[in-house]
Design a protein around this motif. Structure first.
Motif, mmCIF file in Angstrom:
data_model
loop_
_atom_site.group_PDB
_atom_site.id
_atom_site.type_symbol
_atom_site.label_atom_id
_atom_site.label_comp_id
_atom_site.label_asym_id
_atom_site.label_seq_id
_atom_site.Cartn_x
_atom_site.Cartn_y
_atom_site.Cartn_z
ATOM 1 N N ALA A 127 77.769 -78.009 131.733
ATOM 2 C CA ALA A 127 76.518 -78.019 132.411
ATOM 3 C C ALA A 127 75.933 -78.991 131.750
ATOM 4 O O ALA A 127 74.753 -79.726 132.440
ATOM 5 C CB ALA A 127 75.606 -76.662 132.541
ATOM 6 N N GLY A 128 76.126 -79.122 130.363
ATOM 7 C CA GLY A 128 75.298 -80.234 129.648
ATOM 8 C C GLY A 128 74.021 -79.632 129.178
ATOM 9 O O GLY A 128 73.020 -80.397 129.085
ATOM 10 N N LEU A 129 74.064 -78.218 129.108
ATOM 11 C CA LEU A 129 72.588 -77.751 128.814
ATOM 12 C C LEU A 129 73.003 -76.617 127.428
ATOM 13 O O LEU A 129 73.978 -76.496 127.220
ATOM 14 C CB LEU A 129 72.244 -76.832 130.001
ATOM 15 N N SER A 130 71.851 -76.027 127.059
ATOM 16 C CA SER A 130 71.698 -75.182 125.828
ATOM 17 C C SER A 130 72.317 -74.069 126.420
ATOM 18 O O SER A 130 71.786 -73.439 127.756
ATOM 19 C CB SER A 130 70.671 -75.252 124.993
ATOM 20 N N ALA A 131 72.704 -73.249 125.534
ATOM 21 C CA ALA A 131 72.844 -71.737 125.860
ATOM 22 C C ALA A 131 71.400 -71.112 126.300
ATOM 23 O O ALA A 131 71.389 -70.210 127.238
ATOM 24 C CB ALA A 131 73.460 -70.852 124.901
ATOM 25 N N ALA A 132 70.374 -71.402 125.756
ATOM 26 C CA ALA A 132 68.988 -70.907 125.862
ATOM 27 C C ALA A 132 68.655 -71.436 127.278
ATOM 28 O O ALA A 132 67.965 -70.511 128.184
ATOM 29 C CB ALA A 132 68.040 -71.618 124.952
ATOM 30 N N SER A 133 69.006 -72.681 127.820
ATOM 31 C CA SER A 133 68.545 -73.154 129.136
ATOM 32 C C SER A 133 69.287 -72.196 130.348
ATOM 33 O O SER A 133 68.945 -71.713 131.377
ATOM 34 C CB SER A 133 68.774 -74.351 129.323
ATOM 35 N N LEU A 134 70.498 -71.854 129.710
ATOM 36 C CA LEU A 134 71.511 -71.177 130.592
ATOM 37 C C LEU A 134 70.705 -69.686 130.894
ATOM 38 O O LEU A 134 70.656 -69.055 132.118
ATOM 39 C CB LEU A 134 72.742 -70.837 130.488
ATOM 40 N N TYR A 135 70.112 -69.062 129.908
ATOM 41 C CA TYR A 135 69.552 -67.841 129.901
ATOM 42 C C TYR A 135 68.286 -67.953 130.695
ATOM 43 O O TYR A 135 67.876 -66.919 131.304
ATOM 44 C CB TYR A 135 69.126 -67.255 128.433
ATOM 45 N N LYS A 136 67.567 -69.021 130.569
ATOM 46 C CA LYS A 136 66.304 -69.314 131.474
ATOM 47 C C LYS A 136 66.829 -69.320 132.848
ATOM 48 O O LYS A 136 65.852 -68.884 133.788
ATOM 49 C CB LYS A 136 65.666 -70.327 131.030
ATOM 50 N N TYR A 137 67.668 -70.053 133.242
ATOM 51 C CA TYR A 137 68.023 -69.949 134.637
ATOM 52 C C TYR A 137 68.517 -68.742 135.201
ATOM 53 O O TYR A 137 68.101 -68.212 136.261
ATOM 54 C CB TYR A 137 69.484 -70.906 134.826
ATOM 55 N N ALA A 138 69.088 -67.909 134.295
ATOM 56 C CA ALA A 138 69.352 -66.417 134.619
ATOM 57 C C ALA A 138 68.139 -65.590 134.700
ATOM 58 O O ALA A 138 68.358 -64.817 135.610
ATOM 59 C CB ALA A 138 70.414 -65.726 133.478
ATOM 60 N N ASP A 139 67.281 -65.760 134.009
ATOM 61 C CA ASP A 139 66.048 -65.097 134.081
ATOM 62 C C ASP A 139 65.191 -65.371 135.429
ATOM 63 O O ASP A 139 64.656 -64.825 135.800
ATOM 64 C CB ASP A 139 65.249 -65.306 132.931
ATOM 65 N N ALA A 140 65.598 -66.604 135.791
ATOM 66 C CA ALA A 140 64.831 -66.982 137.016
ATOM 67 C C ALA A 140 65.637 -66.761 138.484
ATOM 68 O O ALA A 140 65.362 -66.991 139.442
ATOM 69 C CB ALA A 140 64.546 -68.610 136.981
ATOM 70 N N GLY A 141 66.816 -66.109 138.033
ATOM 71 C CA GLY A 141 67.670 -65.602 139.137
ATOM 72 C C GLY A 141 68.423 -66.639 139.889
ATOM 73 O O GLY A 141 69.113 -66.385 140.884
ATOM 74 N N LYS A 142 68.751 -67.521 138.869
ATOM 75 C CA LYS A 142 69.357 -69.016 139.587
ATOM 76 C C LYS A 142 70.998 -68.993 138.828
ATOM 77 O O LYS A 142 71.773 -69.792 139.302
ATOM 78 C CB LYS A 142 68.864 -70.271 139.155
ATOM 79 N N LEU A 143 71.131 -67.968 137.939
ATOM 80 C CA LEU A 143 72.526 -68.150 137.366
ATOM 81 C C LEU A 143 72.896 -66.566 137.287
ATOM 82 O O LEU A 143 72.002 -65.726 136.450
ATOM 83 C CB LEU A 143 72.476 -68.689 136.019
ATOM 84 N N ALA A 144 74.206 -65.980 137.356
ATOM 85 C CA ALA A 144 74.555 -64.894 137.119
ATOM 86 C C ALA A 144 75.366 -64.689 135.975
ATOM 87 O O ALA A 144 76.286 -65.576 135.521
ATOM 88 C CB ALA A 144 75.446 -64.394 138.243
ATOM 89 N N LEU A 145 75.132 -63.785 134.965
ATOM 90 C CA LEU A 145 75.767 -63.507 133.698
ATOM 91 C C LEU A 145 76.037 -62.007 133.684
ATOM 92 O O LEU A 145 75.826 -61.188 134.609
ATOM 93 C CB LEU A 145 74.565 -63.598 132.728
ATOM 94 N N LYS A 146 77.229 -61.710 133.083
ATOM 95 C CA LYS A 146 77.743 -60.636 132.844
ATOM 96 C C LYS A 146 78.069 -60.247 131.457
ATOM 97 O O LYS A 146 78.405 -61.108 130.735
ATOM 98 C CB LYS A 146 79.349 -60.607 133.456
ATOM 99 N N ARG A 147 77.978 -58.977 131.249
ATOM 100 C CA ARG A 147 78.236 -58.686 129.724
ATOM 101 C C ARG A 147 79.470 -57.617 129.560
ATOM 102 O O ARG A 147 79.793 -56.932 130.406
ATOM 103 C CB ARG A 147 76.879 -57.518 129.354
ATOM 104 N N MET A 148 80.272 -58.195 128.493
ATOM 105 C CA MET A 148 81.693 -57.426 128.386
ATOM 106 C C MET A 148 82.069 -57.396 126.922
ATOM 107 O O MET A 148 81.798 -58.504 126.505
ATOM 108 C CB MET A 148 82.658 -57.913 129.206
ATOM 109 N N ALA A 149 82.240 -56.276 126.296
ATOM 110 C CA ALA A 149 82.692 -56.175 124.793
ATOM 111 C C ALA A 149 81.539 -56.670 124.043
ATOM 112 O O ALA A 149 81.871 -57.588 123.179
ATOM 113 C CB ALA A 149 83.918 -56.687 124.793
ATOM 114 N N GLY A 150 80.335 -56.753 124.249
ATOM 115 C CA GLY A 150 79.397 -57.197 123.444
ATOM 116 C C GLY A 150 78.925 -58.837 123.781
ATOM 117 O O GLY A 150 78.231 -59.511 122.848
#
Length: 101
Positions: free
Chosen positions: A37-60
Motif C-alpha cells: 500500500a505504500g503506507l505505514s502499519a500505523a496507517s493500516l491500523y487507522k484504516y481498520a479502526d475506521a472500518g475501511k480495512l479488515a484485520l485478523k489475529r492468529m497466533a498473536g
C-alpha cells in the motif's frame, strides 16, 4: 522481454517454488500489506479502526485481509498537483518586496 526478466518470472511461478502472488493470498502480514500500500502499519491500523480495512489475529500476529486491502487501494483518488507551493512562493515574494520597499 529480456532473458533476465524471463528467468525472474519463471523463478516466481507457482510451479517452480510454491510462490503465490499477493493478490491470491487470503491474508497478508502487516509488513507486506504496508509495503504494497505504500503506507505505514500505523496507517493500516487507522484504516481498520475506521472500518475501511479488515484485520485478523492468529497466533498473536495481525494479518490484513487481502480483499479488503484491494478494496481500500481502489478507493484512492487520482493524484493532482497541489497549488499550495505556488501560493506560498507568491506570498514569500510579496513579503520580500514589501521588506525591500
Amino acid at each position: 522481454m529480456s532473458a533476465l526478466l524471463k528467468a525472474e518470472l519463471r523463478s516466481h511461478s507457482a510451479v517452480n517454488d510454491g510462490y503465490t502472488p499477493w493478490r491470491e493470498r487470503p491474508h497478508l502480514s502487516m509488513k507486506v500489506a504496508a509495503e504494497i500500500a505504500g503506507l505505514s502499519a500505523a496507517s493500516l491500523y487507522k484504516y481498520a479502526d475506521a472500518g475501511k480495512l479488515a484485520l485478523k489475529r492468529m497466533a498473536g500476529r495481525t494479518f490484513v485481509d487481502t480483499a479488503s486491502l484491494v478494496e481500500l487501494l481502489q478507493t484512492a483518488e487520482p493524484w493532482t498537483p497541489s497549488k499550495a507551493g505556488t501560493a506560498a512562493r507568491a506570498a514569500r515574494a510579496t513579503r520580500a518586496a514589501q521588506a525591500r520597499a
